[in-house]
Design a protein around this motif. Structure first.
Motif, PDB file in Angstrom:
ATOM      1  N   ASP A   1      33.706 -31.264  20.141  1.00  0.00           N
ATOM      2  CA  ASP A   1      33.994 -31.786  18.808  1.00  0.00           C
ATOM      3  C   ASP A   1      32.857 -32.729  18.398  1.00  0.00           C
ATOM      4  OD1 ASP A   1      35.309 -32.479  16.507  1.00  0.00           O
ATOM      5  OD2 ASP A   1      36.425 -34.101  17.474  1.00  0.00           O
ATOM      6  N   LEU A   2      32.062 -32.278  17.457  1.00  0.00           N
ATOM      7  CA  LEU A   2      30.961 -33.114  16.975  1.00  0.00           C
ATOM      8  C   LEU A   2      31.145 -33.376  15.478  1.00  0.00           C
ATOM      9  CD1 LEU A   2      27.942 -31.347  18.760  1.00  0.00           C
ATOM     10  CD2 LEU A   2      28.979 -33.549  19.364  1.00  0.00           C
ATOM     11  N   PRO A   3      30.675 -34.525  15.002  1.00  0.00           N
ATOM     12  CA  PRO A   3      30.851 -34.841  13.580  1.00  0.00           C
ATOM     13  C   PRO A   3      29.957 -33.969  12.696  1.00  0.00           C
ATOM     14  CG  PRO A   3      29.479 -36.513  14.631  1.00  0.00           C
ATOM     15  CD  PRO A   3      29.955 -35.593  15.728  1.00  0.00           C
ATOM     16  N   ARG A   4      30.322 -33.882  11.425  1.00  0.00           N
ATOM     17  CA  ARG A   4      29.504 -33.212  10.403  1.00  0.00           C
ATOM     18  C   ARG A   4      29.095 -34.294   9.410  1.00  0.00           C
ATOM     19  NH1 ARG A   4      31.061 -29.807  14.294  1.00  0.00           N
ATOM     20  NH2 ARG A   4      30.869 -27.611  13.719  1.00  0.00           N
ATOM     21  N   PRO A   5      28.067 -35.097   9.743  1.00  0.00           N
ATOM     22  CA  PRO A   5      27.765 -36.251   8.893  1.00  0.00           C
ATOM     23  C   PRO A   5      27.450 -35.840   7.453  1.00  0.00           C
ATOM     24  CG  PRO A   5      26.503 -36.333  10.947  1.00  0.00           C
ATOM     25  CD  PRO A   5      27.157 -34.991  10.884  1.00  0.00           C
ATOM     26  N   MET A   6      28.019 -36.562   6.505  1.00  0.00           N
ATOM     27  CA  MET A   6      27.830 -36.402   5.051  1.00  0.00           C
ATOM     28  C   MET A   6      28.579 -35.204   4.475  1.00  0.00           C
ATOM     29  SD  MET A   6      25.847 -38.998   4.619  1.00  0.00           S
ATOM     30  CE  MET A   6      25.017 -39.055   3.026  1.00  0.00           C
ATOM     31  N   LYS A   7      29.154 -34.331   5.302  1.00  0.00           N
ATOM     32  CA  LYS A   7      29.802 -33.137   4.758  1.00  0.00           C
ATOM     33  C   LYS A   7      30.930 -33.529   3.814  1.00  0.00           C
ATOM     34  CE  LYS A   7      32.042 -28.819   5.865  1.00  0.00           C
ATOM     35  NZ  LYS A   7      32.803 -28.049   6.832  1.00  0.00           N
ATOM     36  N   GLY A   8      30.905 -32.906   2.626  1.00  0.00           N
ATOM     37  CA  GLY A   8      31.938 -33.171   1.639  1.00  0.00           C
ATOM     38  C   GLY A   8      31.658 -34.393   0.786  1.00  0.00           C
ATOM     39  N   ARG A   9      30.636 -35.170   1.155  1.00  0.00           N
ATOM     40  CA  ARG A   9      30.314 -36.370   0.363  1.00  0.00           C
ATOM     41  C   ARG A   9      29.572 -35.972  -0.911  1.00  0.00           C
ATOM     42  NH1 ARG A   9      29.291 -40.821   4.173  1.00  0.00           N
ATOM     43  NH2 ARG A   9      28.009 -41.835   2.591  1.00  0.00           N
TER      44      ARG A   9
ATOM     45  N   GLY B   1      26.660 -35.855  -3.745  1.00  0.00           N
ATOM     46  CA  GLY B   1      25.204 -35.861  -3.598  1.00  0.00           C
ATOM     47  C   GLY B   1      24.748 -34.871  -2.547  1.00  0.00           C
ATOM     48  N   CYS B   2      23.456 -34.897  -2.254  1.00  0.00           N
ATOM     49  CA  CYS B   2      22.861 -33.904  -1.352  1.00  0.00           C
ATOM     50  C   CYS B   2      22.110 -34.562  -0.199  1.00  0.00           C
ATOM     51  CB  CYS B   2      21.900 -33.011  -2.131  1.00  0.00           C
ATOM     52  SG  CYS B   2      22.581 -32.302  -3.637  1.00  0.00           S
ATOM     53  N   ASP B   3      22.406 -35.811   0.110  1.00  0.00           N
ATOM     54  CA  ASP B   3      21.684 -36.478   1.197  1.00  0.00           C
ATOM     55  C   ASP B   3      22.165 -36.025   2.571  1.00  0.00           C
ATOM     56  OD1 ASP B   3      19.986 -37.940  -0.418  1.00  0.00           O
ATOM     57  OD2 ASP B   3      21.420 -39.578  -0.641  1.00  0.00           O
ATOM     58  N   PHE B   4      21.292 -36.228   3.550  1.00  0.00           N
ATOM     59  CA  PHE B   4      21.572 -35.862   4.939  1.00  0.00           C
ATOM     60  C   PHE B   4      21.640 -37.116   5.818  1.00  0.00           C
ATOM     61  CE2 PHE B   4      19.219 -32.309   3.168  1.00  0.00           C
ATOM     62  CZ  PHE B   4      19.885 -31.196   3.649  1.00  0.00           C
ATOM     63  N   SER B   5      22.289 -36.966   6.966  1.00  0.00           N
ATOM     64  CA  SER B   5      22.253 -37.998   8.000  1.00  0.00           C
ATOM     65  C   SER B   5      22.436 -37.297   9.337  1.00  0.00           C
ATOM     66  CB  SER B   5      23.386 -39.002   7.787  1.00  0.00           C
ATOM     67  OG  SER B   5      23.568 -39.773   8.949  1.00  0.00           O
ATOM     68  N   PHE B   6      21.574 -37.574  10.284  1.00  0.00           N
ATOM     69  CA  PHE B   6      21.687 -36.898  11.587  1.00  0.00           C
ATOM     70  C   PHE B   6      21.756 -37.861  12.765  1.00  0.00           C
ATOM     71  CE2 PHE B   6      19.892 -33.495   8.943  1.00  0.00           C
ATOM     72  CZ  PHE B   6      20.848 -32.524   9.165  1.00  0.00           C
ATOM     73  N   SER B   7      21.577 -39.156  12.484  1.00  0.00           N
ATOM     74  CA  SER B   7      21.546 -40.111  13.584  1.00  0.00           C
ATOM     75  C   SER B   7      22.879 -40.150  14.345  1.00  0.00           C
ATOM     76  CB  SER B   7      21.190 -41.496  13.033  1.00  0.00           C
ATOM     77  OG  SER B   7      21.217 -42.431  14.046  1.00  0.00           O
ATOM     78  N   GLY B   8      23.988 -40.098  13.600  1.00  0.00           N
ATOM     79  CA  GLY B   8      25.305 -40.158  14.232  1.00  0.00           C
ATOM     80  C   GLY B   8      25.586 -38.935  15.090  1.00  0.00           C
ATOM     81  N   LEU B   9      25.021 -37.801  14.698  1.00  0.00           N
ATOM     82  CA  LEU B   9      25.207 -36.574  15.469  1.00  0.00           C
ATOM     83  C   LEU B   9      24.508 -36.689  16.826  1.00  0.00           C
ATOM     84  CD1 LEU B   9      26.354 -33.731  15.467  1.00  0.00           C
ATOM     85  CD2 LEU B   9      24.348 -32.977  14.177  1.00  0.00           C
ATOM     86  N   LYS B  10      23.323 -37.269  16.801  1.00  0.00           N
ATOM     87  CA  LYS B  10      22.580 -37.509  18.043  1.00  0.00           C
ATOM     88  C   LYS B  10      23.399 -38.393  18.992  1.00  0.00           C
ATOM     89  CE  LYS B  10      19.750 -40.944  17.530  1.00  0.00           C
ATOM     90  NZ  LYS B  10      18.662 -41.593  16.789  1.00  0.00           N
ATOM     91  N   THR B  11      23.983 -39.457  18.432  1.00  0.00           N
ATOM     92  CA  THR B  11      24.773 -40.366  19.262  1.00  0.00           C
ATOM     93  C   THR B  11      26.030 -39.678  19.778  1.00  0.00           C
ATOM     94  OG1 THR B  11      23.906 -42.172  17.935  1.00  0.00           O
ATOM     95  CG2 THR B  11      25.784 -42.671  19.340  1.00  0.00           C
ATOM     96  N   ALA B  12      26.620 -38.806  18.944  1.00  0.00           N
ATOM     97  CA  ALA B  12      27.812 -38.073  19.387  1.00  0.00           C
ATOM     98  C   ALA B  12      27.480 -37.142  20.553  1.00  0.00           C
ATOM     99  CB  ALA B  12      28.396 -37.284  18.220  1.00  0.00           C
ATOM    100  N   VAL B  13      26.299 -36.516  20.508  1.00  0.00           N
ATOM    101  CA  VAL B  13      25.863 -35.661  21.619  1.00  0.00           C
ATOM    102  C   VAL B  13      25.778 -36.494  22.903  1.00  0.00           C
ATOM    103  CG1 VAL B  13      23.872 -34.424  22.583  1.00  0.00           C
ATOM    104  CG2 VAL B  13      24.648 -33.919  20.258  1.00  0.00           C
ATOM    105  N   ARG B  14      25.202 -37.655  22.759  1.00  0.00           N
ATOM    106  CA  ARG B  14      25.077 -38.555  23.912  1.00  0.00           C
ATOM    107  C   ARG B  14      26.473 -38.919  24.456  1.00  0.00           C
ATOM    108  NH1 ARG B  14      26.988 -43.494  25.357  1.00  0.00           N
ATOM    109  NH2 ARG B  14      25.840 -44.129  27.211  1.00  0.00           N
TER     110      ARG B  14
ATOM    111  N   ALA C   1      25.948 -25.608  15.494  1.00  0.00           N
ATOM    112  CA  ALA C   1      26.976 -25.298  14.497  1.00  0.00           C
ATOM    113  C   ALA C   1      27.202 -26.496  13.575  1.00  0.00           C
ATOM    114  CB  ALA C   1      28.281 -24.909  15.199  1.00  0.00           C
ATOM    115  N   ALA C   2      27.183 -27.696  14.151  1.00  0.00           N
ATOM    116  CA  ALA C   2      27.379 -28.905  13.338  1.00  0.00           C
ATOM    117  C   ALA C   2      26.231 -29.053  12.335  1.00  0.00           C
ATOM    118  CB  ALA C   2      27.477 -30.137  14.241  1.00  0.00           C
TER     119      ALA C   2
END
Lengths: 356, 160
Positions: free
Chosen positions: A199-207, A209-222, A247-248
């Motif tokens: 179970d990994l997050p989908r940062p910004m999904k559904g928010r 605008g069109c901005d991205f964020s990937f830092s939280g995904l990296k931490t979730a992998v860790r 997939a995320a």
């Protein structure tokens, strides 16, 4: 019309010659010539001195490949920023010197503009790619969605508020012990994996605008890795985690791009092409997800060849040529710009930094 | 009081808001010529802390992207120019010089991730912040170590 282009803004020293008939006559990138770089490519060739040592020879080689003399050129273009100032100065000074001696126009090109316009050089359609189009620029250093409305007219619809997507792949791969470069290694590791297992997050999904964020995904992998049994990682766990990570990222890209497509369509009813540029475009899984999205939304999917998605001088020569044929050149007093946003009017991203 | 060359302070950060609070208290102490070294594993929150710090010094909406690939990003703030370095990809000190290190040190505030690449350029006078993972996913533990004059300055960051 024939233009020489020079790229020295970061890790690569490169020179290329292109024509307004969309021909690449010469194309030389230093790192592709030398085989003695340290393994992994982690150490960048950032020294201005290194660009200086190699640039003359690379330009000569590109001109030889083209079979041309300087008197056959119509203009000289160099990356004027953004990038590391020492390298940019070397490229700009060299281009200015050639322009001054040969009485040619000089064009200072924004590195990102080079990426943005490459698709107009490489589009397989006989008539080429016309404005406007939607550009997703995804690499180790960039993660932006732009509406490309014309030469010099770029509107940023979204950007990353922290890590670029290629950087997220590199860092996730490092955490998983897969090595460098992380993109291709993680993609290979994910083959046949169960993408629903972790179970990994989908940062910004559904928010909005069109901005991205990937830092939280990296931490979730860790965090997922730290929950695995102690000892060396089980290859099955890594396979499934790599698949879950991909997939995320895919879900986030599709969500952000579909929003960008809707916004782009509303503003540009005639625009029908999604261009994906940058090294991340080589990822087959993400490419398939984006191609499917484009099909569903009635967009044509276009991606320049990979060697023109990473840093190169062809894109600088081409962007210089596009500017030159509009009469838009620069004076020899142009000062290199270490920071140079493509869309200076872009609003600030919506988030204020992601969890990390 | 005997002058100390080093002072350690450990602060538990429950979540990102606590990190931002520490960053803004630290921001108020910073002036041109200072260096803050950020240490910790991948995902420990070095860039997040740097981002909160830069946003607290200037515009709260300032874009602060990761400097991993660009190697350095600079920001104009009322406290002076902030140079945000990520030295991870570098080979050693001579490459740091290429990034404008001398300018950063002369009249800027240097915020440095992966500072070990500085080698002999590592200033004697600096604040080290080491981030470690806490008991739950959002928690972090920050260990602040002041060297030189920072030994005294770091005490004011003690949570009230």
């Amino acid at each position: 019309m024939i233009v020489l282009g020079i790229e020295t803004s970061c890790d690569e020293t490169a020179a290329a010659v292109v024509t307004d008939r969309r021909e690449i006559l010469g194309d030389v990138v230093l790192s592709q010539l030398t085989d003695h770089r340290p393994y992994g490519g982690v150490v960048p060739e950032i020294a201005a001195r290194a660009h200086l040592d190699h640039l003359d020879g690379l330009i000569r080689r590109a001109m030889d490949e083209a079979g041309l003399g300087f008197d056959q050129l119509d203009g000289v273009a160099a990356t004027g920023g953004p990038g590391l100032i020492g390298g940019v100065i070397v490229g700009v000074m060299t281009a200015k010197a050639i322009a001054a001696v040969r009485g040619l126009p000089f064009i200072a090109v924004n590195h990102l503009e080079g990426h943005a316009l490459t698709a107009r050089l490489t589009d397989p359609a006989p008539e080429g790619l016309s404005f406007p189009y939607l550009l997703l620029l995804v690499s180790g250093g960039h993660c932006q969605i732009l509406a490309v409305e014309g030469v010099g007219r770029y509107r940023r619809l979204g950007t990353t508020i922290d890590d670029a997507v290629g950087e997220a792949f590199d860092k996730a791969a490092k955490l998983m012990g897969l090595g460098y470069p992380g993109g291709p290694l993680l993609e290979r590791a994910a083959e046949g994996g169960d993408a629903s297992r972790f179970d990994l997050p989908r940062p910004m999904k559904g928010r909005p605008g069109c901005d991205f964020s990937f830092s939280g995904l990296k931490t979730a992998v860790r965090n997922r890795l730290s929950e695995l049994p102690p000892g060396p990682f089980d290859p099955i766990d890594i396979r499934d985690l790599a698949a879950s990570f991909q997939a995320a990222v895919g879900d986030v890209m599709v969500d952000r791009c579909s929003r960008a497509m809707a916004q782009f369509r509303a503003e540009h009813p005639t625009g029908d092409t999604l261009v994906v540029a940058g090294g991340v475009a080589a990822n087959k899984y993400l490419r398939a997800r984006l191609t499917a999205l484009a099909d569903k939304q009635g967009f044509r999917f276009q991606a320049p060849p990979l060697r023109l998605c990473t840093d190169n001088a062809v894109m600088i020569a081409w962007a210089g040529l596009e500017r030159l044929r509009l009469g838009d050149t620069d004076g020899l007093d142009f000062a290199p710009r270490p920071r140079w946003p493509l869309d200076p009017t872009a609003r600030k991203p919506d988030g204020k930094g992601a969890k990390a | 009081m005997t002058p100390r060359i080093r002072h350690d302070l450990t602060i538990d950060l429950q979540d990102e808001a606590a990190t931002a609070d520490l960053a803004s208290r630290l921001g108020r102490l910073l002036r041109a010529g200072d260096m803050v070294a950020l240490r910790g594993d991948l995902g420990a929150g070095k860039t997040s802390l740097a981002r909160a710090l830069i946003q607290s010094l200037g515009d709260a909406d300032e874009e602060v992207p990761s400097p991993t690939f660009t190697l350095v990003q600079t920001y104009e703030t009322p406290a002076g120019p902030v140079w945000h370095f990520d030295l991870y990809r570098l080979g050693g000190p001579d490459e740091v010089i290429e990034l404008g290190w001398d300018d950063a040190r002369t009249d800027g505030i240097a915020v440095v991730e992966w500072p070990d690449r500085l080698g002999t350029l590592m200033p004697d006078e600096r604040l080290d912040i080491t981030l470690a993972f806490g008991p739950d996913p959002t928690a972090r533990r920050a260990t602040l170590t002041g060297f030189g004059a920072w030994a005294g300055r770091v005490e004011s960051l003690e949570p009230k």
